[in-house]
Design an enzyme around this catalytic site. Structure first.
Site, mmCIF file in Angstrom:
data_model
loop_
_atom_site.group_PDB
_atom_site.id
_atom_site.type_symbol
_atom_site.label_atom_id
_atom_site.label_comp_id
_atom_site.label_asym_id
_atom_site.label_seq_id
_atom_site.Cartn_x
_atom_site.Cartn_y
_atom_site.Cartn_z
ATOM 1 N N HIS A 111 -25.075 -18.158 12.796
ATOM 2 C CA HIS A 111 -23.638 -17.960 12.619
ATOM 3 C C HIS A 111 -23.299 -16.469 12.618
ATOM 4 C CE1 HIS A 111 -23.057 -22.181 11.577
ATOM 5 N NE2 HIS A 111 -21.760 -21.957 11.487
ATOM 6 N N HIS A 134 -27.505 -18.941 3.657
ATOM 7 C CA HIS A 134 -28.393 -17.857 4.074
ATOM 8 C C HIS A 134 -28.480 -16.797 2.992
ATOM 9 C CE1 HIS A 134 -29.062 -19.106 8.233
ATOM 10 N NE2 HIS A 134 -27.781 -19.432 8.292
#
Length: 411
Positions: A147, A198
């Protein structure tokens, strides 16, 4: 560079990737291999981040931010770009769309290569709470953040373009677009940490990778534009050769991961785009932006309606055709060893996103089956070939067939 691994099955109860016992990865990669040694070097750093990440998430969490970051995360997904980019192309933003598409494909591919090479986990959950609208987190490694890579690559390229056009824009338009781009970059990258998807290392590495790709694309933009407008026969040949090379080069993950399938899909789309722009006539492409008049909005709506229907029909037709054609061809050529399942039809349905069945892994681009767990992994099996045909076809239709129809219909 094909990274072979031993046939090590993961337990069915294992939900997330990258958290197997160390022996699992030493058996998969080889205890003395550079790949295993690097993973063991980075893993403690990734694990140490969890406590601080949990404190940050706990401190900032509230219902409004939960909704905001979960939904803005969709702006960095495959589905968003697969829908938005053809529409931009059909609106006449030809080279910008091709640049962004290539950047997005490169981001998916290179971040996927790193993910599947290191096989590092996402932040621990619990204690982290994973906020997501997708189940893909279960089937992807964490390092680096795809992303973030995509947001940085497309965002910074848009910034470079915006800065180059600043003198020809009004101050209001310039600062409005600048704010949108910066908000997009910040929302995606910071949202990965807020959503527990993350850690700092994932995001920082994704940032470096994304910015590097953006700089490279910007520096060599004229070269790529010349390639897309070239009539040289070397263009389609090199496009196919490079696409097949990149698919072959992709590291083999230790566990069943969707990164390889996503990479194959987007490499195939780029190959289809290269072939489509090479075959397309200059008139059909120039028509996309030369047709600006009082009826443009109506014509543009018809373009989008036709284009979306075209893609849906193609996917449906391609699936059925592949189901009927590929298995008999492979059997007649005695290539049964390229079939990852005894039932090839099920494998092809999975590769082309046709159905969901027990044991399949759902992704935004389709479904994968036991392609990864084949005792002797073969990169170009039936599932891979099916995926290449379907997604290269999408790129080809969007850049060749659709503009040709728009020109003929004068829309």
């Amino acid at each position: 560079m094909v990274h072979k691994k031993k046939n090590v099955d993961i337990p069915s109860s294992q939900k997330y990737l990258g958290i197997q016992h160390v022996n699992f990865y030493s058996n998969a990669f080889g205890k003395e291999s550079l790949r295993f040694q690097l993973r063991e070097l980075i893993l403690p750093i990734v694990r140490k981040e969890t406590r601080l990440l949990y404190k940050i998430q706990s401190f900032f969490r509230n219902p409004w931010l939960d909704v905001y970051f979960m939904y803005t995360a969709t702006l960095g997904t495959h589905v968003f770009f697969m829908l938005a980019l053809p529409i931009f192309f059909w609106s006449g933003c030809i080279y910008y769309t091709l640049d962004i598409t290539q950047l997005f494909a490169a981001g998916v591919y290179f971040s996927g290569c790193i993910k599947d090479y290191f096989c590092l986990p996402r932040p621990r959950s619990p204690p982290m709470v994973r906020l997501t609208l997708s189940s893909d987190a279960e089937y992807e490694y964490g390092f680096p953040s795809t992303h973030t890579t995509n947001a940085m690559a497309t965002g910074f390229y848009s910034l470079f373009l915006l800065l180059s056009m600043s003198d020809s824009m009004s101050s209001i338009s310039y600062y409005f677009l600048l704010s949108l781009v910066l908000l997009y970059i910040a929302s995606i990258s910071l949202g990965r940490i807020y959503c527990g998807m993350h850690g700092f290392m994932d995001v920082s590495t994704g940032t470096i990778l994304g910015v590097t790709l953006a700089i490279f694309q910007w520096k060599y933009a004229d070269f790529f534009h010349n390639v897309w407008s070239s009539s040289s026969t070397s263009v389609p040949i090199l496009s196919v050769v490079l696409a097949l090379f990149f698919i072959w080069f992709h590291p083999q993950p230790a566990e069943r991961c969707i990164c390889l399938e996503d990479s194959i899909s987007f490499i195939s789309v780029i190959m289809g785009i290269d072939l489509g722009t090479w075959f397309a006539s200059p008139e059909s492409l120039s028509h996309l932006h030369d047709n600006l008049n009082s009826y443009f909005l109506l014509k543009f709506f018809v373009r989008v309606l036709f284009g979306v229907c075209m893609i849906l029909i193609w996917k449906s037709f391609a699936k059925q055709a592949l189901l009927a054609v590929l298995p008999p061809i492979f059997k007649s050529l005695r290539l049964s060893y390229l079939e990852p399942k005894s039932q090839s039809e099920k494998g092809i349905r999975a590769a082309t996103g046709s159905n969901h069945s027990p044991g399949n892994i759902g992704t935004e681009l389709g479904v994968i089956t036991s392609h990864q767990s084949h005792p002797h992994p073969v990169r170009f099996d039936i599932e891979t070939i099916a995926r290449i045909i379907v997604y290269s076809g999408i790129g080809f239709l969007c850049t060749y067939f659709a503009p040709k129809v728009f020109l003929k219909w004068k829309i």
